[in-house]
Enzyme design. Structure first.
Site, short mmCIF file in Angstrom:
data_model
loop_
_atom_site.label_atom_id
_atom_site.label_comp_id
_atom_site.label_asym_id
_atom_site.label_seq_id
_atom_site.Cartn_x
_atom_site.Cartn_y
_atom_site.Cartn_z
N HIS A 13 0.83 -1.21 0.00
CA HIS A 13 0.00 0.00 0.00
C HIS A 13 0.85 1.25 0.00
CE1 HIS A 13 -1.85 -3.33 2.25
NE2 HIS A 13 -2.76 -3.18 1.33
S1 FES Z 1 1.82 -0.58 3.15
FE1 FES Z 1 0.20 -1.91 3.68
S2 FES Z 1 1.31 -3.61 4.33
FE2 FES Z 1 2.91 -2.27 3.83
#
Ligand code: FES
Lengths: 685, 175
Positions: B140
């Site tokens: 993410h």
């Molecule tokens: S940014 Fe969501 S798990 Fe690493």
């Protein structure tokens, strides 16, 4: 009897719910207001016991499945992993294994009760047939579960039973192929059995629902076999039947706990603690006790196909009993002749069970044939004819009129239960038929309060390291086990020091094979790289792994000892045998021809053992002043191996004692509760 | 049942209550093994013992992964540029404020030892990526700097530090 026969929702929520999903009123009408004959005796509680046991099996089974690995290379080890490493794993596995036995015991009592009181007769035919289907499902499920630990008995049971299907003309070979998924029983077989063993219990639950539904449509039979005529003849399921069932379930739990905590391997076969070996069949293979009568029927018939047909028929015929029994009177209480034949039949079943555990030779085969013939004759000849010619006793007018009579049947079925118990014991027979009985030793770990003698375990470990270890592996044990509670009582530092004295094979960062000092988490390294090397170095015989050998070895106790053993909790055959073999070396009798490189041993099965006498007086120096004699050495190594095989025994017996006390208190309370609940009924009678 | 007429209602109620309490206690006790068995078992716990890692083969600028307790441990050999970048920023302004000095062992500033698990939802970040040239989580988009501190993205915390110590200048013991 009870005023509230229909369910009236009280709260606003329940009223709201009732109009949408009337589950509360369903439960209420099925398990609260449901009228049950007031004269039911304790034999009618086995339905409740069976439901309880089914739940126990499913819960423990789901948990075991979380730790078990269905693969030929890991199945045996994963079961031992459950026994050794998983928290309370030993408890869950022993509950599941012994729970299976108790499940069958309860099912058989339930069925014999049905046969005695004619519970299969009009209008309860479908109810009965569903019960026969349940028995069949239980047999299949139990068999598949027995295969999962992948010991010798597992493997050979799978082989023998799947081969039964090869007898079917035409499609037999194809069916066997579907069962195996290979050229023989192997990994695919284990995987599909595991899948089905997980599935079938839920099928059983489904059929149980149908069974209970059918029961609630036609109502329960009762010891008089006449239908309830008025409210006076029945009581509400809750609290009356509930109280009674709960009491008996608690009592049944005492029986279960007796086996689980004090003799968890009594009902099992020692050979199943030997990992599956497709190259060697155990000399004496027998199924679990609850299949023995059917197994005897199979072996009684000299023809393969006919034997399989007889086996299938012996179960299938039960489904036809409602029509084979032509008598209009249900209960054996009013059928003096049938009652006698019932008991003969029950004894025949026990007899078949006994024969199923005996080798299929000589007089045993003839006896099995006679009893098999009788088994079928009971259904095909005796039942139809009795209905026609038997002069039955007059039936009472109503259940309430008969309430004061009839304790005989209860006592009689108690005898049957004892007989079943004896049959249960038969399965402990072992293979070493021809050797002498090892003398009994005194062990600190025997009996309900047994514990390991720490000093003895430490001495035994010393012997293992100085003598046995050069040939025998101890694969399932890790060094850390030496410092775990209930063991030899080494400190964590001592266990680490022991570990550091061993060299463990490892791979370094560059990918080269290296050796490093052992750590507490490592398991004991094997003395030989593989079985071939072990065989080559040892006269052609692979020295067995020692991890569970104390549970994998035994000797035949014989009748009546195996019955007494159930009560005295004697289960130290393994260590007794080990001591006997250690000391059993001697001159061979002149008449015996000894194969090349073999030694005479009076306790080893067949008397010819490949291992030279391992222990001599004075060979190992003890630091604690214990005598340096072969006698002492043998006992110490046997005790050590017992601990290695059953490292949580002390916890098991300790928890067992607490559970027993609890169950006895609970049973007592439930008994008085039941009495109080029922006083109203007896008062108004 | 208490509404039923009885010669000794209190004794009877007491019996029912006692039975119920004992049965409930038993049922409760019986669930304990079922819950306890879900904990890591003894072999898993034993396998979580400390491990030693030799640092000498790790070149400057390189990040290696080792496993301890089933977790990837990043061991980074930082160069001067990376150390300077980590110390140049005003750490008070960071989402999870922590100075770089607190994230390494004194005298071993070049060695960064981290649990390589994104503090957002557990993915494994990729080394030498992202705007801060530290670690970048592909799941993410969390961005960590050369000290493993969260700089941007959904992750709330800096990459965690495992317990470890220097046995010698070239060897650490994790755990
Ligand atoms: S940014 Fe969501 S798990 Fe690493």
């Amino acid at each position: 009897m009870s005023g509230h026969s229909t369910y009236q929702p009280q709260s606003a929520f329940m009223k709201w719910m009732e109009r949408r999903l009337p589950i509360a009123s369903l439960v209420h009408s099925s398990f609260v207001a449901y009228p049950t004959p007031r004269n039911l005796n304790y034999w009618w509680t086995f339905g409740g016991i069976l439901s309880f046991m089914l739940a126990v099996q499913i819960v423990t089974g789901i948990v075991l499945a979380m730790h078990y690995t269905p693969h030929v290379d890991f199945a045996f080890k994963s079961v031992e992993h459950i026994m050794r490493n998983v928290n309370y794993g030993w408890l869950l596995r022993y509950l599941h294994a012994n729970g299976g036995s108790m499940f069958f015991l309860a099912a058989y009592i339930h069925m014999f009760r049905g046969l005695y009181y004619g519970s299969y007769k009009e209008p309860r035919e479908v109810l009965w047939i569903l019960g026969v289907i349940l028995l069949l499902l239980m047999i299949v499920t139990g068999f598949m579960g027995y295969v999962l630990p992948w010991g010798q008995m597992s493997f050979w049971a799978a082989t023998v039973i799947t081969n039964l299907f090869s007898a079917i003309p035409g499609v037999g070979e194809a069916v066997v192929g579907w069962l195996w998924g290979g050229y023989a029983v192997g990994n695919p077989t284990l995987n599909r059995f595991y899948s089905l063993h997980y599935l079938l219990p839920f099928v059983i639950v489904g059929v149980v629902v149908l069974h209970v539904w059918a029961l609630h449509v036609v109502g329960q039979n009762n010891p008089t076999g006449i239908e309830p005529k008025s409210d006076k003849d029945t009581v509400a399921f809750t609290p009356y039947a509930t109280a009674k069932d709960s009491f008996l379930i608690a009592v049944f739990c005492i029986l279960l706990a007796w086996f689980v905590f004090y003799m968890p391997n009594y009902l099992a076969h020692p050979d199943n603690y030997i990992p599956a070996n497709p190259a060697v069949t155990p000399t004496h293979i027998v199924p679990e006790w609850y299949y023995l009568p059917f197994y005897a029927i199979l072996r009684a018939v000299p023809d393969k196909l006919l034997g399989v047909i007889a086996l299938a028929a012996s179960i299938a015929i039960l489904a036809f009993v409602p029509w084979l029994d032509t008598s209009k009177v249900r209960s054996a209480r009013y059928r003096p002749l049938y009652r006698q034949f019932f008991w003969v039949f029950a004894l025949v079943c026990v007899g078949l069970g006994w024969l199923g555990a005996k080798p299929a030779e000589g007089g045993y085969v003839i006896a099995a044939r006679i009893l098999t013939t009788y088994y079928f004759a009971h259904f095909l000849i005796i039942l139809p004819l009795l209905g026609r010619y038997e002069k039955t006793k007059p039936l009472p007018n109503s259940i309430s009129e008969s309430v004061l009579k009839g304790k005989g049947a209860a006592a009689a079925i108690a005898i049957l239960a004892v007989a079943l118990g004896i049959l249960t014991g038969i399965s402990t027979r072992a293979s070493a038929a021809e050797a002498e009985h090892p003398p009994r030793q005194k062990w600190s770990f025997s009996g309900p309060f047994g514990y390991y003698d720490r000093a003895q375990l430490q001495r035994g470990f010393k012997i293992y390291r100085e003598v046995c270890q050069s040939c025998h592996s101890l694969e399932l044990l890790s060094f850390r086990n030496l410092a775990e509670p209930g063991g030899p009582g080494f400190s964590v530092a001592q266990a680490a020091a022991v570990a550091a004295e061993y060299m463990i094979k490892d791979i370094d960062d560059q990918g080269n094979a290296t050796e490093r000092a052992g750590r507490p988490a490592d398991s004991f390294p094997k003395p030989f790289a593989n079985d071939q090397a072990a065989r080559a170095a040892n006269n052609g015989a692979v020295p067995p792994d020692f991890s569970v050998i104390a549970k994998a070895r035994t000797y035949e106790r014989g009748f009546p000892w195996f019955v007494f053993d159930m009560f005295t909790q004697f289960q130290e055959q393994g260590p007794d045998y080990i001591v006997a073999v250690m000391k059993g070396y001697g001159e061979k009798p002149a008449s015996m021809t000894m194969p090349e490189g073999m030694q005479y041993n009076s306790y080893f099965p067949g008397n010819a053992i490949a291992m030279p006498q391992p222990l001599q007086d004075g060979q190992v120096t003890y630091d604690d002043g214990a005598p340096a004699t072969i006698d002492q050495y043998s006992k110490d190594i046997a005790a050590f191996l017992m601990w290695a095989a059953e490292p949580h025994m002390e916890a098991r017996k300790r928890i067992g004692f607490q559970v027993m006390i609890f169950l006895i208190v609970l049973s007592g309370l439930l008994y008085f509760t039941k009495k109080k609940v029922w006083t109203d009924v007896h008062g108004h009678a | 049942m208490a509404t039923m007429s009885s010669a000794e209602p209190t004794r009877r109620d007491f019996l029912y209550i006692a039975t119920g309490v004992v049965a409930a206690t038993g049922a409760l006790a019986a669930t304990w093994p079922l819950i306890s068995q879900m904990n890591p078992d003894a072999s898993t716990i034993a396998a979580g013992a400390p491990i030693e890692v030799d640092l000498s083969p790790i070149a400057e600028g390189q990040v290696i992964k080792v496993f301890w307790r089933s977790k990837p441990i990043f061991i980074g050999h930082r160069n001067k540029k990376e150390i300077d970048a980590a110390r140049a920023v005003d750490w008070h302004t960071l989402p999870d404020p922590q100075p770089d000095q607190k994230r390494v062992k004194e005298g071993h500033d070049q060695w960064l030892v981290l649990i390589g698990i994104c503090t957002h939802l557990g993915c494994i970040p990729i080394a030498h990526q992202g705007e801060y040239d530290g670690f970048f989580c592909p799941c993410h988009g969390s961005q960590y700097d050369t000290s493993g501190r969260i700089r941007r993205g959904p992750a709330p915390l800096n990459l965690e530090l495992p317990p470890y110590e220097f046995v010698t200048d070239n060897k650490i013991k994790i755990g």
